[in-house]
Design a protein around this motif. Structure first.
Motif, PDB file in Angstrom:
ATOM      1  N   SER A 134       5.445 -18.738  34.755  1.00 49.81           N
ATOM      2  CA  SER A 134       4.581 -17.615  34.391  1.00 49.81           C
ATOM      3  C   SER A 134       4.979 -17.039  33.035  1.00 49.81           C
ATOM      4  N   PHE A 138       1.990 -17.774  30.699  1.00 53.26           N
ATOM      5  CA  PHE A 138       1.159 -16.571  30.632  1.00 53.26           C
ATOM      6  C   PHE A 138       1.838 -15.389  29.942  1.00 53.26           C
ATOM      7  N   THR A 140       4.267 -13.654  31.081  1.00 47.27           N
ATOM      8  CA  THR A 140       4.602 -12.620  32.065  1.00 47.27           C
ATOM      9  C   THR A 140       5.983 -12.030  31.769  1.00 47.27           C
ATOM     10  N   THR A 192       0.962 -24.203  41.798  1.00 54.67           N
ATOM     11  CA  THR A 192       0.894 -22.785  42.158  1.00 54.67           C
ATOM     12  C   THR A 192       0.416 -21.940  40.979  1.00 54.67           C
ATOM     13  N   LEU A 193       0.906 -22.255  39.789  1.00 52.29           N
ATOM     14  CA  LEU A 193       0.476 -21.528  38.603  1.00 52.29           C
ATOM     15  C   LEU A 193      -1.016 -21.747  38.331  1.00 52.29           C
ATOM     16  N   ARG A 196      -3.785 -19.504  39.835  1.00 50.01           N
ATOM     17  CA  ARG A 196      -4.108 -18.207  39.227  1.00 50.01           C
ATOM     18  C   ARG A 196      -5.539 -18.186  38.694  1.00 50.01           C
ATOM     19  N   ASP A 197      -5.988 -19.307  38.128  1.00 46.83           N
ATOM     20  CA  ASP A 197      -7.320 -19.364  37.521  1.00 46.83           C
ATOM     21  C   ASP A 197      -8.259 -20.285  38.288  1.00 46.83           C
TER      22      ASP A 197
END
Length: 315
Positions: A134, A138, A140, A192-193, A196-197
């Protein structure tokens, strides 16, 4: 007892069963604890599959069974929501290939080379890998406690990989099975990431489509297994293991997890994944009789402690 009494007793019994079922399905704690138990059981199933069915056959049959159950049940929703999913077709193929086929193939290969205890504890690194991913993907923000949690988890996984031996660590001689499992965890973290989208559609319909893609994309691996002469079709025990893997970790656990997320939200539901390495260790020791050594306990404490620290809210 007359027919009238039997009828009323039967109706009462079904009403009681339905009420218990409704209460259970509305209990997030029960749903998510069972999910972690089934996923922990997958590590034991992977070890029980060794010598009874080859890894690529397990992967192929697993997703064929799941898709065979879910796709017909969700077909109406899939057709209705397909226009929303179509733009994500390539992403969904990659998610199925890396998250389902890649992860599971490496998982079952690792199971032939290491213990179920190790598999479960290393799998506990996934939440931390997701946190690192993340940050990279992203941007994060990561707090100081999360950094400490990451370090603790990495120490725990390293302790397992080195089998508690400083000599092994200094010689960089990592158990091949543990190394393969680490790569599998990296692949699942990427999946898993990507969630998110994902397209904003019914989770069950989305999962049904992914399972269908996984069943199709598992065919090349199965073909290679056959061509190489390493294929092993299931024995009776192999079929029992495959059915457990398909029905519980792959299908029911996913449904329970989605229900848990629906009830209490993804952040709180995600914490329950931390139970997976605990259940995996308990089941491996009790069912398989695997030894539980000092470095297993130390690594388990480090992994769980690291995840707990990383998920603590700032005071």
């Amino acid at each position: 007892m007359d027919l009238h009494s039997i009828f009323h007793a039967t109706v009462s019994m079904f009403s009681l069963v339905k009420r218990v079922g409704d209460l259970s399905y509305g209990n997030a704690l029960l749903m998510l604890t069972l999910t972690s138990l089934f996923w922990g059981g997958n590590t034991v199933a992977g070890r029980l599959a060794v010598g009874e069915v080859s890894p690529m056959v397990v992967v192929f049959l697993r997703w064929v069974i799941v898709a065979g159950i879910l796709v017909p049940l969700q077909w109406r929703h899939i057709c209705a929501e397909w226009p929303l999913m179509r733009p994500y077709s390539l992403r969904m193929v990659l998610m199925a290939v890396f998250g389902f086929i890649g992860f599971n193939t490496l998982f079952y290969i690792a199971a032939t080379k290491t213990t179920a205890v190790n598999l479960g504890i290393i799998q506990g690194s996934v939440p931390i890998l997701v946190l690192i991913g993340s940050l990279i993907a992203f941007g994060t923000r990561i707090r100081a406690l999360q950094v400490l949690g990451i370090l603790m988890t990495l120490v725990g996984v390293t302790l397992i990989a080195a089998q508690g031996s400083l000599d092994v660590l200094l010689a960089l001689a990592v158990n091949p099975g543990d190394g393969v499992m680490l790569i599998a965890c990296v692949l699942y973290s990427g999946y898993t990431l990507a969630l998110r989208d994902r397209p904003r559609v019914s989770p069950l319909a989305f999962f049904a489509v992914l399972s269908g893609i996984a069943a199709l994309t598992s065919l090349p691996g199965l073909a290679y297994d056959i061509a190489a002469g390493t294929v092993q079709w299931p024995s009776l025990q192999g079929w029992l293991v495959v059915l457990y893997i398909a029905l519980f970790p792959s299908c029911i656990a996913q449904i329970f997890f989605m229900r848990g997320v629906e009830l209490i939200g993804p952040a709180r539901a995600g914490i329950f994944i931390n139970l997976v390495p605990i259940f995996a260790a308990i089941l491996a020791v009790s069912i398989l009789g695997e030894p539980f050594k000092w470095y297993h306990g130390s690594a388990l404490a480090l992994v769980i402690g690291g995840i707990w620290l990383s998920e603590r809210k700032a005071g």
